[in-house]
Design an enzyme around this catalytic site. Structure first.
Site, short mmCIF file in Angstrom:
data_model
loop_
_atom_site.label_atom_id
_atom_site.label_comp_id
_atom_site.label_asym_id
_atom_site.label_seq_id
_atom_site.Cartn_x
_atom_site.Cartn_y
_atom_site.Cartn_z
N GLY A 14 5.50 -74.33 -4.48
CA GLY A 14 6.21 -74.95 -5.59
C GLY A 14 7.35 -75.87 -5.20
O GLY A 14 8.26 -76.11 -5.99
N SER A 15 7.29 -76.45 -3.97
CA SER A 15 8.37 -77.38 -3.61
C SER A 15 8.34 -78.61 -4.51
O SER A 15 9.38 -79.16 -4.87
CB SER A 15 8.30 -77.77 -2.13
OG SER A 15 7.23 -78.65 -1.89
N ASN A 16 7.15 -79.04 -4.87
CA ASN A 16 7.05 -80.19 -5.79
C ASN A 16 7.53 -79.82 -7.19
O ASN A 16 8.15 -80.62 -7.87
CB ASN A 16 5.62 -80.74 -5.82
CG ASN A 16 5.34 -81.59 -4.60
OD1 ASN A 16 5.80 -82.72 -4.51
ND2 ASN A 16 4.64 -81.03 -3.62
N MET A 95 -4.51 -75.18 -7.08
CA MET A 95 -5.67 -75.25 -6.21
C MET A 95 -6.95 -74.78 -6.90
O MET A 95 -7.66 -73.91 -6.39
CB MET A 95 -5.40 -74.44 -4.94
CG MET A 95 -4.16 -74.89 -4.18
SD MET A 95 -4.07 -76.66 -3.85
CE MET A 95 -4.79 -76.70 -2.23
N ARG A 96 -7.24 -75.37 -8.05
CA ARG A 96 -8.49 -75.04 -8.74
C ARG A 96 -9.15 -76.33 -9.22
O ARG A 96 -8.47 -77.27 -9.60
CB ARG A 96 -8.21 -74.18 -9.98
CG ARG A 96 -7.75 -72.78 -9.66
CD ARG A 96 -7.75 -71.95 -10.92
NE ARG A 96 -9.08 -71.88 -11.53
CZ ARG A 96 -10.05 -71.06 -11.14
NH1 ARG A 96 -9.85 -70.23 -10.15
NH2 ARG A 96 -11.22 -71.07 -11.75
N ASN A 110 -2.87 -85.40 -10.83
CA ASN A 110 -2.87 -84.48 -9.68
C ASN A 110 -2.24 -85.17 -8.47
O ASN A 110 -2.47 -86.35 -8.22
CB ASN A 110 -4.31 -84.08 -9.34
CG ASN A 110 -4.38 -83.12 -8.17
OD1 ASN A 110 -3.61 -82.16 -8.08
ND2 ASN A 110 -5.30 -83.38 -7.24
N HIS A 112 -2.15 -85.27 -4.44
CA HIS A 112 -3.02 -84.86 -3.33
C HIS A 112 -2.47 -85.42 -2.01
O HIS A 112 -2.13 -86.60 -1.93
CB HIS A 112 -4.45 -85.36 -3.57
CG HIS A 112 -5.40 -84.83 -2.53
ND1 HIS A 112 -5.82 -83.52 -2.52
CD2 HIS A 112 -5.95 -85.42 -1.45
CE1 HIS A 112 -6.61 -83.33 -1.48
NE2 HIS A 112 -6.71 -84.46 -0.81
C1 GAR Z 1 1.14 -80.39 -1.88
O1 GAR Z 1 1.11 -80.91 -0.57
C2 GAR Z 1 0.03 -81.00 -2.71
O2 GAR Z 1 -0.22 -82.34 -2.40
C3 GAR Z 1 -1.13 -80.11 -2.35
O3 GAR Z 1 -0.59 -78.83 -2.34
C4 GAR Z 1 0.76 -78.90 -1.86
C5 GAR Z 1 1.62 -78.08 -2.77
O4 GAR Z 1 2.90 -77.93 -2.21
N1 GAR Z 1 -2.22 -80.25 -3.28
C6 GAR Z 1 -3.50 -80.25 -2.93
O5 GAR Z 1 -3.89 -80.10 -1.77
C7 GAR Z 1 -4.48 -80.47 -4.07
N2 GAR Z 1 -5.79 -80.68 -3.60
P1 GAR Z 1 4.07 -77.26 -3.06
O6 GAR Z 1 3.51 -75.95 -3.63
O7 GAR Z 1 5.17 -77.01 -2.07
O8 GAR Z 1 4.47 -78.22 -4.13
#
Ligand code: GAR
Length: 191
Positions: A14-16, A95-96, A110, A112
């Site tokens: 969840g850093s984003n 991730m679904r 999304n 990516h």
């Molecule tokens: C991020 O790097 C995002 O781009 C990736 O999961 C990570 C979540 O990081 N998403 C995917 O790979 C989607 N296919 P976070 O939980 O620290 O935000």
């Protein structure tokens, strides 16, 4: 001032999400204020749930194992999102793969961690690091039923310098994500 509501869906660290909470949530822009009205995690141990708590927000935990099909899971999350009044859904490490139950009812973007259409799926950072490409990058795209397959909204890349370690590469990816995702949300809603 108009309030525009968003939902954020996540599965992990969840850093984003935290970055959106910091830079976008409850903030005023030129034409609107943006609020997170709904948080959903499909994993009860996702660290993002703790990050959201610091901002006084609780997360709906919807686990796939409690549903008999992907469609019934998606129906449930659509119902929660609709009730929250969110007009945009941000998948930030969710991730679904979603079915048409979701994609036909919800306007979602999304994040990516690769330059799509290269390196779709769950191991994008490792795959792009090991690919021999001289750049790495990230994409933000509309969500459809295909894995990381919707129309690309924006991308950014960086030069992979010689001898860059995996950790440095990954750090650079996350730094770009933390810059581009809030900007994209604001660009979409504040116009
Ligand atoms: C991020 O790097 C995002 O781009 C990736 O999961 C990570 C979540 O990081 N998403 C995917 O790979 C989607 N296919 P976070 O939980 O620290 O935000």
């Amino acid at each position: 001032m108009v309030v525009k509501k968003i939902a954020v869906l996540f599965s992990g660290s969840g850093s984003n999400l935290e970055n959106i909470l910091k830079k976008v949530h409850d903030k005023r822009f030129s034409t609107c204020k943006i609020e997170i009205s709904c948080l959903i995690s499909d994993r009860k141990n996702a660290y993002g749930i703790q990050r959201a708590k610091k901002y006084g927000l609780s997360t709906n935990i919807i686990e796939h194992k409690n549903f008999s099909s992907r469609e019934s899971f998606d129906k449930k999350i659509v119902e929660i999102i609709k009730k929250s009044g969110a007009e945009l859904v941000v998948l930030a490490g969710f991730m679904r793969i979603l079915t048409s139950e979701f994609t036909q009812n919800i306007n979602a973007i999304n994040l990516h961690p690769s330059l799509l259409p290269l390196f779709k799926g769950a191991n994008a950072i490792e795959e792009s690091y090991n690919s021999g490409m001289k750049v790495g990058g990230i994409s933000i795209h509309h969500v459809n039923e295909k894995l990381d397959g919707g129309e690309i909204i924006t991308q950014e890349c960086f030069k992979k310098i010689d001898n860059m370690s995996f950790e440095e590469f990954e750090k650079k990816i996350h730094a770009l994500e933390h810059k581009l995702l809030p900007k994209t949300i604001i660009d979409i809603l504040d116009s």
